[in-house]
Design an enzyme around this catalytic site. Structure first.
Site, short mmCIF file in Angstrom:
data_model
loop_
_atom_site.label_atom_id
_atom_site.label_comp_id
_atom_site.label_asym_id
_atom_site.label_seq_id
_atom_site.Cartn_x
_atom_site.Cartn_y
_atom_site.Cartn_z
N ASP A 511 0.81 -1.22 0.00
CA ASP A 511 0.00 0.00 0.00
C ASP A 511 0.84 1.27 0.00
O ASP A 511 0.32 2.36 -0.24
CB ASP A 511 -0.82 0.04 1.30
CG ASP A 511 -2.21 -0.53 1.11
OD1 ASP A 511 -2.70 -0.53 -0.02
OD2 ASP A 511 -2.80 -0.96 2.11
C1 GLC Z 1 -1.75 -3.83 5.29
C2 GLC Z 1 -2.94 -3.79 4.39
C3 GLC Z 1 -2.72 -4.65 3.18
C4 GLC Z 1 -1.42 -4.34 2.52
C5 GLC Z 1 -0.27 -4.36 3.49
C6 GLC Z 1 1.01 -3.91 2.88
O1 GLC Z 1 -1.64 -5.06 5.89
O2 GLC Z 1 -4.09 -4.20 5.06
O3 GLC Z 1 -3.77 -4.51 2.27
O4 GLC Z 1 -1.22 -5.28 1.50
O5 GLC Z 1 -0.57 -3.53 4.58
O6 GLC Z 1 1.03 -2.57 2.61
C1 GLC Z 2 -1.32 -0.43 4.98
C2 GLC Z 2 0.06 -0.22 5.47
C3 GLC Z 2 0.20 1.03 6.25
C4 GLC Z 2 -0.48 2.18 5.57
C5 GLC Z 2 -1.90 1.84 5.21
C6 GLC Z 2 -2.62 2.93 4.53
O1 GLC Z 2 -2.10 -0.89 6.00
O2 GLC Z 2 0.49 -1.29 6.25
O3 GLC Z 2 1.54 1.26 6.49
O4 GLC Z 2 -0.43 3.30 6.37
O5 GLC Z 2 -1.90 0.71 4.41
O6 GLC Z 2 -3.93 2.55 4.21
#
Ligand code: GLC
Ligand code: GLC
Length: 839
Positions: A511
């Site tokens: 993300d």
């Molecule tokens: C969080 C989000 C997931 C994403 C991951 C890596 O676990 O829920 O959707 O793939 O972060 O950014």
């Molecule tokens: C995922 C990631 C996190 C970020 C979020 C945003 O969960 O793990 O680091 O802030 O996405 O939606």
């Protein structure tokens, strides 16, 4: 130091002191009503949606941490009027004994103080929308005790976001109704809500309070309620401000005597036309709507659903019956995959048995239910169900309740757009896509194929492909689920960049790799901002995911006689792998991406972020480079550059400064989260990749490093619950290297379960049956697994006296030698004895 221990026979984690390094919680409820319940009775509950229908208030970001819960206060007149909270918090009382047992869907806090034993059994019964708290007081002294007990919950005015922000309105709208031992929280029931909460006890009470300020005192906290110190309720009736529910019960206990009370916190709904009852002086009741009132009639909320609920759990015996049913439910669920601890004589492997056999599966149920919505790190107001998250959560859940996985798949698919792209999240209550989070995460569509393939492999139910599912929740735009899969597949095919690799869009699985964001404005969302739609930034990870799930898509096409589509899919997969070969290999590992300028990310040419975990894991999972040695090189590079004592970090070197062209990933301080934290979710990808190379010892090592039970005695550093996975462990660049965060709601749960059950132990559902393909450490002499699969039970014993890491020499099924390594689909409701000899 340890703060508790696993009671394996009871399937409980027993916390032996209340001051754990962070609140260690449990989840109650597995259908529609859910509770977060900490080892000190903190947390909250909600009906279906943690934001919209929250029953009690919980203060995130509070000082001290963990404020709000279902509390009991005790005041012992026979012990000089001493006052304490038997769950330790909120008073931090000095207790003579304390223990909290977190079990499968229930928790029990027991303690003692002043010779008075207390226990609180809390759970959400199957089929009902309430928390039950069975409270028992026992006089352990030789003298009569006179005790005042006060219950306490603070109501949330339903919408948890408004509840913490819109004070100008909500300090004026709180309403309650009190009827005997029942306290009803009815805020907004007068207008558009048809539901209320009830907080009740199955005994007469000696008083009540419903106004927080009266109960606590305006300048007093939960730790010092004036009412409790005074030993007398005020019978306050809340009008606006902050409604609470508190019962006062005076209990007299003879020496050795116990008294048990059943408290219920319930959510009740009425049909719109039966919200009210009206009555006259003669107590004549009718449920006609209030519009027909004549003078002299009074109206009250229709309490029928609450009364029925309370009636049902009116006695301790009824509660015990409901608990027994819950325990049976879990026993049955967990019998679908078991790992016999006695078959694992190696030191330390008991952790594998308790995690794979019990806690990991339990966590998979929780992630399936919650996605990333409500935990001690997710406030329940921000995020709904994630498209990619929920599809991955399915992987660890589908063997438990396949029918629910099926329904979930259809819900998720209905939030897909006709062009195959998807809402990144949807709200559990409405099942509608979430406009705030929007779309444009270009990995999202592929996870639908991944989830559906896992479902079909588990169940053999190809019929799901013919289900009609709307696009964007618009019935007019319905088509079969198969067409949804095709649109997913085609979306990647039609969204490629200059190197023939998939365009990343706003981000891919990571993300925080926001290659089109270029944000310079503080507070701007990295995920939903695209200041520069480059049409250039590409993801090698999406390419690898495409290859991995593409094989399943092609196989589904073949098995449903879609011959042309099969050929098309195979051609596209080959093209994608070609692009990875040509533009996705960096010499010693797989690249991660190309940025909006076409510059490499995750390359030896970079200053920071030279190597990433994700693309290496997924490419090898997809089998890329297995034949020519690149897979081996890539995983060796991961080990050399990314491995640490606590798990594999996401990238190295950590980004030391903010890069607008990379986005959020470079916003985190080095060693945290996506910037070189040990992001546990993708460690199992390396585990699985290692099994493709046949390196069982290494695969197990990567499994054990992030597995929480193996670090139980390191809880002061690790901090999070030792019985569940955390999203992240601080990486080696962080000052708190080794400290975990964001426990419970993480894709790690599903992937860790897949890695241990399907790839290390190697009992893997495939389209034709159950494949047996273990890849274990050579000094692991064997193991026994039972697996329920498509209506039969497989009792599988693996013998590795040969001391190999991979390879099956022979399989006998019910005494007969089997050709190949795929166990047939018996589907006959019987137990089948499978003996596997490795070698
Ligand atoms: C969080 C989000 C997931 C994403 C991951 C890596 O676990 O829920 O959707 O793939 O972060 O950014
Ligand atoms: C995922 C990631 C996190 C970020 C979020 C945003 O969960 O793990 O680091 O802030 O996405 O939606």
């Amino acid at each position: 130091m340890q703060y508790g221990y696993f009671d394996d026979d009871a399937r409980e984690y027993v916390i032996t002191r209340p001051d754990t390094p962070f609140p260690w919680i449990n989840y109650l409820g597995c259908e529609d009503f859910f509770s977060l319940f900490s080892n000190t009775a903190g947390g909250y509950c909600f009906y279906r949606d943690a934001r919209m229908l929250r029953l009690i208030r919980y203060r995130y970001n509070n000082v001290p941490v963990n404020a709000g819960g279902r509390y009991f206060y005790l005041r012992d007149k026979t012990a000089y009027g001493d006052v304490w909270t038997p769950s330790w918090l909120p008073m931090k009382s000095v207790l003579d004994r304390y223990e909290c047992r977190h079990g499968m869907g229930y928790s029990v806090i027991s303690s003692a103080c002043n010779g008075l034993a207390f226990s609180q059994l809390s759970f959400v019964p199957l089929g009902d929308t309430c928390e039950i708290h069975k409270v028992t007081l026992t006089n352990e002294t030789n003298a009569v005790k006179n005790v005042d007990m006060f219950s306490f919950v603070e109501f949330c005015l339903w919408n948890a976001n408004d509840d913490m922000t819109n004070f100008q309105r909500n300090l004026s709208i709180g309403e309650v109704e009190i009827d005997g031992s029942c306290i009803y929280h009815i805020t907004e029931y007068r207008e558009r809500r048809n539901h209320y909460a009830v907080w009740a006890v199955n005994s007469p009470i000696d008083g009540f309070d419903t106004d927080r300020q009266v109960f606590l005192g305006l300048y007093d906290g939960f730790e010092a309620p004036v009412t409790v110190f005074n030993g007398k309720s005020n019978n306050s009736v809340a009008a606006g401000w902050s409604p609470i529910g508190s019962h006062h019960i005076k209990a007299q206990l003879a020496p050795g005597e116990s008294k048990t009370y059943v408290f219920i916190l319930g959510y009740c709904e009425n049909p719109e036309d039966q919200k009210w009852i009206r009555f006259n002086q003669n107590d004549l009741l009718t449920t006609e709507p209030p519009t027909k009132y004549e003078d002299g009639w009074l109206k009250a909320i229709n309490k029928k659903p609450a009364e029925d609920l309370l009636q049902k759990y009116n006695t301790p015996e009824a509660v015990d019956g409901a608990l027994a049913a819950l325990k049976d439910y879990w026993k049955n669920l967990l019998s679908r995959f078991t790992l016999d601890p006695l078959s694992l004589p190696r030191h330390g492997d008991k952790n594998m048995a308790r995690m794979a056999g019990v806690w990991n599966q339990y966590q998979c149920m929780v992630t399936f239910n919650m996605s990333r919505s409500a935990s001690y790190f997710e406030s329940g107001i921000g995020r709904g169900m994630g498209f990619r998250d929920s599809n991955q959560d399915l992987l660890g859940f589908v063997h438990l309740v396949p029918e629910r996985a099926r329904a979930r798949i259809l819900d998720i698919a209905a939030t897909q757009f006709p062009d195959g792209s998807a809402y990144h999240q949807y709200q559990p209550l409405t099942k509608r896509g979430n406009h705030d989070a929007g779309t444009g995460f270009n990995d999202d569509p592929l996870w639908l194929i991944c989830g559906v393939a896992a479902y079909i492999k588990e169940t053999g139910d190809y019929g799901i492909l013919d289900e009609k599912v709307p696009f964007n929740n618009d019935e007019k735009l319905s088509d079969t689920l198969f067409i949804h899969l095709k649109r997913s597949f085609d979306y990647t095919v039609t969204h490629k960049g200059p190197h023939g690799l998939p365009l990343i869009g706003r981000a891919d699985w990571n993300d925080c790799l926001n290659l089109n964001c270029f944000s310079k404005t503080p507070g701007e969302s990295f995920q939903t901002t695209a200041n520069y739609e480059s049409g250039i930034a590409e993801s090698v990870l999406i390419a690898a995911i495409f290859a991995f799930v593409g094989y399943d898509y092609a196989e589904i096409c073949r098995r449903t006689n879609r011959i042309e589509e099969t050929e098309y899919a195979e051609k596209e997969i080959a093209a994608m792998i070609g692009a990875i070969d040509q533009h996705g290999w960096d010499g010693k590992w797989f690249l991660r991406a190309y940025d909006a300028y076409g510059k490499k990310i995750g390359s030896r040419e970079c200053n920071d972020g030279k190597i990433f975990i994700e693309s290496n894991g997924f490419a090898v999972m997809a089998g890329i480079g297995l034949e020519d040695g690149r897979a081996l090189k890539a995983l060796d590079s991961v080990k050399d550059h990314l491995d640490t004592k606590y798990g594999i970090v996401l990238l190295q070197p950590a980004y030391s400064e903010y890069h607008p062209e990379l986005g959020e990933i470079s916003s985190y301080p080095p060693g945290y989260k996506e910037n070189a934290g040990i992001f546990c979710h993708n460690n199992p990808w390396i585990t699985i990749a290692e099994t493709r190379l046949g390196r069982g010892t290494r695969a197990f090592e990567t499994y054990a490093k992030i597995c929480p039970a193996y670090r139980e005695d390191d809880s002061d550093l690790r901090k999070m619950e030792p019985y569940v996975y955390s999203q992240m462990i601080a990486g080696k660049d962080a000052p708190c290297y080794g400290e975990a965060k964001n426990s419970w709601l993480t894709g790690t749960a599903a992937w860790a379960f897949v890695s241990i059950s399907q790839y290390i132990l190697g009992v893997r559902p495939v389209f034709d049956g159950l494949l047996i393909d273990p890849c274990i450490p050579s000094d692991m002499k064997g193991f026994t697994v039972t697996r329920h699969f498509r209506r039969a039970d497989y009792h599988i014993t693996v013998d590795n006296s040969a001391g190999v890491e991979k390879g099956v020499k022979s399989i006998t099924a019910d005494g007969k030698k089997l050709e190949g390594t795929v166990l047939p689909v018996y589907g006959d409701g019987k137990i089948h004895k499978i003996v596997v000899v490795m070698g």
